[in-house]
Design an enzyme around this catalytic site. Structure first.
Site, PDB file in Angstrom:
ATOM      1  N   ARG A 124      69.230  57.722  30.420  1.00  0.00           N
ATOM      2  CA  ARG A 124      69.342  58.974  31.214  1.00  0.00           C
ATOM      3  C   ARG A 124      70.788  59.332  31.567  1.00  0.00           C
ATOM      4  NH1 ARG A 124      64.675  56.650  33.142  1.00  0.00           N
ATOM      5  NH2 ARG A 124      62.849  57.782  32.419  1.00  0.00           N
ATOM      6  N   LYS A 146      79.784  70.256  26.265  1.00  0.00           N
ATOM      7  CA  LYS A 146      78.688  70.668  25.372  1.00  0.00           C
ATOM      8  C   LYS A 146      78.501  69.573  24.333  1.00  0.00           C
ATOM      9  CE  LYS A 146      78.604  75.707  25.512  1.00  0.00           C
ATOM     10  NZ  LYS A 146      78.801  76.947  24.742  1.00  0.00           N
ATOM     11  N   GLU A 188      91.321  78.387  17.127  1.00  0.00           N
ATOM     12  CA  GLU A 188      90.761  78.224  18.485  1.00  0.00           C
ATOM     13  C   GLU A 188      91.890  78.195  19.529  1.00  0.00           C
ATOM     14  OE1 GLU A 188      87.503  78.151  19.334  1.00  0.00           O
ATOM     15  OE2 GLU A 188      86.427  77.593  17.503  1.00  0.00           O
ATOM     16  N   LYS A 229      90.720  76.276  28.692  1.00  0.00           N
ATOM     17  CA  LYS A 229      89.297  75.917  28.597  1.00  0.00           C
ATOM     18  C   LYS A 229      88.817  75.284  29.903  1.00  0.00           C
ATOM     19  CE  LYS A 229      85.486  74.341  26.057  1.00  0.00           C
ATOM     20  NZ  LYS A 229      84.868  73.980  24.811  1.00  0.00           N
ATOM     21  N   GLU A 239      77.496  77.966  31.389  1.00  0.00           N
ATOM     22  CA  GLU A 239      77.495  79.226  30.643  1.00  0.00           C
ATOM     23  C   GLU A 239      76.450  80.221  31.143  1.00  0.00           C
ATOM     24  OE1 GLU A 239      78.421  78.786  26.441  1.00  0.00           O
ATOM     25  OE2 GLU A 239      77.399  80.665  26.028  1.00  0.00           O
ATOM     26  N   ARG A 243      81.805  81.680  30.770  1.00  0.00           N
ATOM     27  CA  ARG A 243      82.030  80.729  29.666  1.00  0.00           C
ATOM     28  C   ARG A 243      81.735  81.373  28.313  1.00  0.00           C
ATOM     29  NH1 ARG A 243      80.940  74.185  29.401  1.00  0.00           N
ATOM     30  NH2 ARG A 243      81.561  73.963  27.220  1.00  0.00           N
ATOM     31  N   ASN A 247      83.296  82.456  23.332  1.00  0.00           N
ATOM     32  CA  ASN A 247      82.691  82.812  22.042  1.00  0.00           C
ATOM     33  C   ASN A 247      83.399  83.986  21.372  1.00  0.00           C
ATOM     34  OD1 ASN A 247      80.798  80.810  22.321  1.00  0.00           O
ATOM     35  ND2 ASN A 247      79.364  82.136  23.422  1.00  0.00           N
ATOM     36  N   HIS A 250      83.165  84.521  17.687  1.00  0.00           N
ATOM     37  CA  HIS A 250      82.110  83.657  17.161  1.00  0.00           C
ATOM     38  C   HIS A 250      80.887  84.428  16.660  1.00  0.00           C
ATOM     39  CE1 HIS A 250      84.630  80.561  18.803  1.00  0.00           C
ATOM     40  NE2 HIS A 250      83.794  79.605  18.468  1.00  0.00           N
ATOM     41  N   HIS A 254      80.069  83.278  13.195  1.00  0.00           N
ATOM     42  CA  HIS A 254      78.839  82.540  12.881  1.00  0.00           C
ATOM     43  C   HIS A 254      78.053  83.248  11.779  1.00  0.00           C
ATOM     44  CE1 HIS A 254      78.579  80.224  16.954  1.00  0.00           C
ATOM     45  NE2 HIS A 254      79.226  79.553  16.046  1.00  0.00           N
ATOM     46  N   HIS A 269      84.446  76.501  10.068  1.00  0.00           N
ATOM     47  CA  HIS A 269      84.186  77.179  11.341  1.00  0.00           C
ATOM     48  C   HIS A 269      85.411  77.932  11.888  1.00  0.00           C
ATOM     49  CE1 HIS A 269      82.559  78.002  15.283  1.00  0.00           C
ATOM     50  NE2 HIS A 269      83.565  77.355  15.838  1.00  0.00           N
TER      51      HIS A 269
HETATM   52  N1  GLY Z   1      82.959  75.998  22.395  1.00  0.00           N
HETATM   53  C1  GLY Z   1      82.519  76.864  23.391  1.00  0.00           C
HETATM   54  C2  GLY Z   1      82.218  76.209  24.707  1.00  0.00           C
HETATM   55  O1  GLY Z   1      82.526  75.049  24.890  1.00  0.00           O
HETATM   56  O2  GLY Z   1      81.650  76.820  25.560  1.00  0.00           O
END
Ligand code: GLY
Length: 371
Positions: A124, A146, A188, A229, A239, A243, A247, A250, A254, A269
Site C-alpha cells: 500500500r 505521476k 519539454e 514543474k 490535476e 496542472r 499538457n 500534448h 499525442h 514523444h
Molecule cells: N507530465 C505532465 C504532468 O506531470 O502532469
C-alpha cells in the site's frame, strides 16, 4: 562538497528535494541515507541503463552499507506493461522489502513510471526514489508523482499518484544521451517557458547551444524546468486545474504519436510535443488569441535546435485531417462538439480553453496538413 542545485517540491508533509548536478549517481548512497536512514532498497532499471550506470549506483550504495536487490527489464515502451509490473512487484516482495524501504528507479520515463507505480501499490505504498537518466525524465516524468503503465487500450491509463522521497538528476549521464533523445527532452524544457515563463523562453533562445554542449546553462535549464514543474505540482498535485497546463502541445502531439502508431523511428514523444507546441501557438494565432509573430518565434526556435516543428517534418504519410481529429477526440472527451486544449495569448501566456469547437480544429488541421 557538491555542485548540485536543489529544488524543493513543496507538498507539505510529502515535500521532497530534487538535486541537479554532475556526479549525483556516485553520491546516491549518501543522499538517500540522509533522507531515509537504514532503508533497504530495490533498484529497478533497464538493460541499457544498467550497462552504463548500475555499477556506479551499487558502489555508491555499498559505500553506505546498502546492498540493493536489482530488477533489470528490457528497454522500451513495451516495458510499461502489466507483465513488467508483476515482475517488479514480485522482485520487491522476494527481496522482503518493507513499506519503509525504498524502490529506486534508475532510468528514463518508462522505468520511472513503472517503478513508481510498483512502489505506490506494494504494501500500500513504499518509499520511492527517482534517479532519472534521460533529459525528459529529469525535467518532467521524474517530478510530480505521476506513475503508471499502458493498457492495450491506451497509454498511461493505469496508475497512481505516488510522490518520490527524493529525485537525483545526475546531469553527467546526459553526456552520453543520443542527440535525438536529448532534443526530444529539450522540447519539454522549452515547454515551461511557453507555459508561463516568458523570460525563461528568451533565455533559452540565447543559451540553447550551451545547454546542448553541456555547459553551465544545462544545469540551470534543468533546474528552472524543475522549479516550473514543482510550482505547478505544488498548486495542483492531482490535476484538478492548473496542472493541465503541463499538457501544452500534448493534444496535437499525442494525436500525432497515435497516428504514427508510436513508431519511434518516425516520432518520439518529445518530438510530438515540439510539433504540438508549434501547432498550439499557430492555432491560437488562427483563433486571433495570439500574434502570428509568437507562433513564428516558437517555430524558429524549435527549428534552430533541430526539432521537428510541423507535421511535414514527420517522415512517411500521415492519416488525413479527419482521421487526426479522430485521434484527438479519442484522447480527449468531446463535450457538445467542443474540446479542451491548452492555448495561448502569447509566449508564456498559456491557458486552459474548454470550449474549442471541433470544426475549428478540423479546419486548422486541413490547412496545416502536409498532403
Ligand atoms: N507530465 C505532465 C504532468 O506531470 O502532469
Amino acid at each position: 562538497m557538491s555542485a548540485a542545485v536543489t529544488v524543493e517540491v513543496g507538498l507539505g508533509e510529502r515535500a521532497y528535494d530534487i538535486l541537479i548536478g554532475p556526479g549525483l549517481l556516485g553520491r546516491a548512497g549518501v543522499e538517500i541515507g540522509k533522507r531515509l536512514p537504514g532503508t533497504r532498497t530495490a533498484i529497478v532499471t533497464d538493460q541499457n541503463v544498467a550497462a552504463a550506470h548500475l555499477d556506479t549506483l551499487t558502489e555508491s550504495l555499498a559505500a553506505s552499507g546498502v546492498t540493493p536487490a536489482v530488477i533489470t527489464l528490457p528497454p522500451g515502451e513495451k516495458t510499461k506493461s502489466f507483465d513488467a509490473l508483476q515482475e517488479v512487484v514480485d522482485g520487491v516482495l522476494a527481496a522482503k522489502l518493507e513499506r519503509g524501504d525504498a524502490v529506486i528507479a534508475l532510468g528514463g520515463g518508462v522505468i520511472g513510471d513503472l517503478a513508481g507505480f510498483a512502489a505506490g501499490i506494494v504494501r500500500r505504498g513504499m518509499n520511492f526514489v527517482q534517479l532519472p537518466t534521460s533529459l525528459l525524465a529529469q525535467v518532467d516524468s521524474s517530478v510530480g508523482g505521476k506513475t503508471g503503465i499502458n493498457s492495450p487500450r491506451g497509454k498511461n491509463l493505469v496508475g497512481v499518484f505516488h510522490q518520490p522521497k527524493l529525485v537525483l538528476a545526475d546531469t553527467a549521464v546526459l553526456d552520453t544521451l543520443p542527440l535525438r533523445e536529448f532534443r526530444a527532452g529539450y522540447a519539454e524544457v522549452a515547454k515551461y517557458g511557453l507555459i508561463d515563463r516568458p523570460r525563461f523562453f528568451d533565455w533559452l533562445e540565447n543559451n540553447w547551444q550551451d545547454i546542448f554542449a553541456g555547459g553551465p546553462a544545462r544545469i540551470e535549464a534543468i533546474a528552472e524546468a524543475c522549479r516550473a514543474k514543482a510550482d505547478v505540482v505544488a498548486r495542483d498535485e492531482f490535476e484538478t486545474g492548473d496542472r493541465a497546463l503541463l499538457n501544452l502541445g500534448h493534444t496535437f502531439g499525442h494525436a500525432l504519436e497515435a497516428a504514427t502508431r508510436y513508431d519511434s523511428a518516425r516520432l518520439v514523444h518529445g518530438e510530438g510535443v515540439a510539433i504540438g507546441m508549434a501547432l498550439a501557438h499557430r492555432f491560437s494565432s488562427r483563433l486571433n488569441l495570439a500574434s502570428p509573430d509568437d507562433a513564428a518565434r516558437v517555430e524558429a526556435h524549435l527549428k534552430a535546435v533541430g526539432l521537428p516543428w510541423r507535421m511535414a517534418d514527420i517522415p512517411g504519410e500521415l492519416p488525413n485531417a479527419e482521421a487526426l481529429l479522430g485521434f484527438i477526440a479519442q484522447d480527449k472527451k468531446v463535450q457538445r462538439g467542443a474540446l479542451t486544449f491548452i492555448l495561448t495569448r502569447g509566449i508564456g501566456q498559456s491557458f486552459i480553453a474548454k470550449d474549442v469547437p471541433t470544426s475549428e480544429v478540423l479546419s486548422f488541421l486541413k490547412e496545416n496538413h502536409p498532403a
